[in-house]
Design an enzyme around this catalytic site. Structure first.
Site, PDB file in Angstrom:
ATOM      1  N   GLU A  50      27.572  39.174  40.350  1.00  0.00           N
ATOM      2  CA  GLU A  50      27.683  39.903  41.624  1.00  0.00           C
ATOM      3  C   GLU A  50      26.640  41.019  41.706  1.00  0.00           C
ATOM      4  O   GLU A  50      25.998  41.368  40.714  1.00  0.00           O
ATOM      5  CB  GLU A  50      29.086  40.488  41.788  1.00  0.00           C
ATOM      6  CG  GLU A  50      29.456  41.474  40.706  1.00  0.00           C
ATOM      7  CD  GLU A  50      30.268  42.656  41.201  1.00  0.00           C
ATOM      8  OE1 GLU A  50      29.949  43.211  42.273  1.00  0.00           O
ATOM      9  OE2 GLU A  50      31.218  43.037  40.495  1.00  0.00           O
ATOM     10  N   LYS A  97      27.763  47.372  51.380  1.00  0.00           N
ATOM     11  CA  LYS A  97      28.674  46.756  50.415  1.00  0.00           C
ATOM     12  C   LYS A  97      29.400  45.651  51.170  1.00  0.00           C
ATOM     13  O   LYS A  97      30.192  45.928  52.072  1.00  0.00           O
ATOM     14  CB  LYS A  97      29.664  47.807  49.892  1.00  0.00           C
ATOM     15  CG  LYS A  97      30.814  47.242  49.065  1.00  0.00           C
ATOM     16  CD  LYS A  97      31.783  48.348  48.676  1.00  0.00           C
ATOM     17  CE  LYS A  97      33.104  47.765  48.179  1.00  0.00           C
ATOM     18  NZ  LYS A  97      34.157  48.790  48.058  1.00  0.00           N
ATOM     19  N   VAL A 137      32.974  41.059  44.528  1.00  0.00           N
ATOM     20  CA  VAL A 137      33.529  39.859  43.893  1.00  0.00           C
ATOM     21  C   VAL A 137      33.924  38.852  44.968  1.00  0.00           C
ATOM     22  O   VAL A 137      33.635  37.657  44.861  1.00  0.00           O
ATOM     23  CB  VAL A 137      34.725  40.231  42.987  1.00  0.00           C
ATOM     24  CG1 VAL A 137      35.486  38.989  42.544  1.00  0.00           C
ATOM     25  CG2 VAL A 137      34.242  41.031  41.782  1.00  0.00           C
ATOM     26  N   ASP A 164      46.019  49.416  50.801  1.00  0.00           N
ATOM     27  CA  ASP A 164      44.682  49.134  50.272  1.00  0.00           C
ATOM     28  C   ASP A 164      44.748  48.103  49.136  1.00  0.00           C
ATOM     29  O   ASP A 164      45.034  48.435  47.981  1.00  0.00           O
ATOM     30  CB  ASP A 164      43.999  50.425  49.800  1.00  0.00           C
ATOM     31  CG  ASP A 164      42.524  50.211  49.494  1.00  0.00           C
ATOM     32  OD1 ASP A 164      42.100  49.037  49.348  1.00  0.00           O
ATOM     33  OD2 ASP A 164      41.793  51.211  49.402  1.00  0.00           O
ATOM     34  N   SER A 167      42.388  44.953  47.616  1.00  0.00           N
ATOM     35  CA  SER A 167      41.030  44.401  47.682  1.00  0.00           C
ATOM     36  C   SER A 167      41.028  42.953  48.153  1.00  0.00           C
ATOM     37  O   SER A 167      41.876  42.148  47.757  1.00  0.00           O
ATOM     38  CB  SER A 167      40.383  44.473  46.303  1.00  0.00           C
ATOM     39  OG  SER A 167      39.131  43.825  46.334  1.00  0.00           O
ATOM     40  N   ALA A 168      40.032  42.634  48.983  1.00  0.00           N
ATOM     41  CA  ALA A 168      39.829  41.245  49.408  1.00  0.00           C
ATOM     42  C   ALA A 168      39.474  40.346  48.221  1.00  0.00           C
ATOM     43  O   ALA A 168      39.549  39.119  48.336  1.00  0.00           O
ATOM     44  CB  ALA A 168      38.725  41.181  50.462  1.00  0.00           C
ATOM     45  N   ASP A 169      39.113  40.937  47.082  1.00  0.00           N
ATOM     46  CA  ASP A 169      38.871  40.114  45.884  1.00  0.00           C
ATOM     47  C   ASP A 169      40.102  39.269  45.554  1.00  0.00           C
ATOM     48  O   ASP A 169      39.984  38.124  45.097  1.00  0.00           O
ATOM     49  CB  ASP A 169      38.562  40.996  44.665  1.00  0.00           C
ATOM     50  CG  ASP A 169      37.247  41.757  44.789  1.00  0.00           C
ATOM     51  OD1 ASP A 169      36.506  41.527  45.761  1.00  0.00           O
ATOM     52  OD2 ASP A 169      36.970  42.589  43.897  1.00  0.00           O
ATOM     53  N   LYS A 223      40.709  48.316  36.183  1.00  0.00           N
ATOM     54  CA  LYS A 223      40.781  49.734  35.830  1.00  0.00           C
ATOM     55  C   LYS A 223      42.094  50.311  36.300  1.00  0.00           C
ATOM     56  O   LYS A 223      42.632  49.886  37.322  1.00  0.00           O
ATOM     57  CB  LYS A 223      39.703  50.497  36.601  1.00  0.00           C
ATOM     58  CG  LYS A 223      38.339  50.339  36.070  1.00  0.00           C
ATOM     59  CD  LYS A 223      37.484  51.472  36.641  1.00  0.00           C
ATOM     60  CE  LYS A 223      36.086  51.369  36.114  1.00  0.00           C
ATOM     61  NZ  LYS A 223      35.335  50.319  36.805  1.00  0.00           N
TER      62      LYS A 223
END
Ligand code: PSU
Ligand code: MN
Length: 307
Positions: free
Chosen positions: A26, A87, A107, A139, A141-143, A160
């Site tokens: 990525e 981004k 990602v 919130d 992530s779209a990952d 993390k």
């Protein structure tokens, strides 16, 4: 409607045509995850690790509105120093194309473009996940949703603790994404080898992981796989050292009202500053370690497919 084909570098096109081993990489980690010049050094060194382990690296990005799979040295250099780069998660790609933007792919976007190119294995540092406080902010992530719809195996070092790790694992379960820890029972927490949570599965060799991938796709699941590879012992940080730093960064983000797509880059940069570069050193080592495992998986997977 036929699907777009991203522009492949000659080396990647050649490897794909031969059914060779390829590892996607990525670029948000370059544009928003690390400062210059560490970002460039890391990108080059990760590509070298992939090669040393018998696979072809394919760094993915959007350059001047063009979807690119496999970047040349000078392009990586430019990307690492570029200002005002977007981004891009998967949803941002179409607009970046129309506007001729240059974008680091997260990602989620990298998985999508890797799949369009026909690359099935992807190495990164950490994936996005469910943020702490997501019950208020939503919130996530779209990952994680991309992992639920794209047939790519993503090798990471866990997530993390800027994230809510328990909720992230729950979400992956809902999305039907197997979480496979390499050589351990524990789901790692990026800077540390243990998060306090177990992974769903443990496999001990790259060959076994490649076989699991193969079966997963043969079953028509349509989802990706998350491979969690703990940071090497000698590079790991102690929870005592890093947990406080992460908590400080998260608190600061809250106080300053930072959210949405700015949140993760802010936290990464702040943790790096607060840890006086210690976190960056660990980050570089774990990405290299992930590239190594991904390359070995890619070699085994290519052999399996040739059968
Ligand atoms: N976590 C890291 N390093 C990173 C990222 C996440 O430890 O570089 C980047 C990856 O590109 C990931 C993205 O896909 O941040 C997730 O952003 P968000 O949380 O906004 O979905
Ligand atoms: Mn988010």
């Amino acid at each position: 409607m036929s699907l777009l084909k991203p522009k492949l570098s000659p080396e990647v096109a050649d490897a794909l045509a031969k059914g060779g081993a390829i590892v996607a990489l990525e670029s948000t980690i370059i544009t928003h995850g690390m400062p210059y010049p560490a970002n460039l050094e890391t990108a080059l060194s990760v590509e070298a690790v992939v090669r040393e382990n018998g696979a072809v690296p394919a760094t993915i990005a959007v350059i001047d509105g063009e979807l690119r799979v496999g970047l040349e040295h000078d392009e990586l250099e430019k990307l690492a120093q570029a200002k005002g780069v977007v981004k891009a998660s998967g949803r941002d790609l179409a607009v970046a194309m129309v506007r001729g933007q240059t974008a680091g792919t997260t990602v989620s976007a990298t998985m999508l473009l890797a799949e369009l190119a026909g690359i099935e294995i992807f190495a990164t540092g950490g994936v996005g996940g469910v943020h702490r406080g997501a019950e208020q902010t939503f919130d996530i992530s779209a990952d994680l949703t991309e992992l639920g719809r794209t047939r790519t195996a993503v090798v990471c070092a866990g997530v993390k603790s800027i994230l809510d790790i328990a909720k992230t694992l729950e979400y992956l379960e809902t999305q039907r994404v197997p979480v496979i820890a390499y050589g351990t029972e524990d789901f790692p927490a990026f800077f540390t080898r243990q998060s306090g949570y177990k992974a769903d599965h443990r496999l001990d060799t790259a060959e076994e992981i490649a076989r699991a991938m193969h079966h997963h796709h043969q079953l028509g699941t349509g989802t990706g796989l998350l491979i969690a590879n703990p940071i090497p012992e000698e590079a790991a940080l102690t929870p005592d050292f890093i947990d406080g730093t992460i908590a400080d960064a998260v608190r600061e983000a809250e106080e300053r009202g930072i959210g949405r797509k700015e949140l993760t880059p802010f936290l990464l940069a702040r943790i790096n500053e607060l840890s006086k570069g210690e976190s960056l050193k660990a980050n570089i080592e774990l990405v290299r370690n992930n590239a190594r495992l991904a390359a070995k998986m890619a070699v085994a997977y290519a052999a399996l497919k040739k059968g």
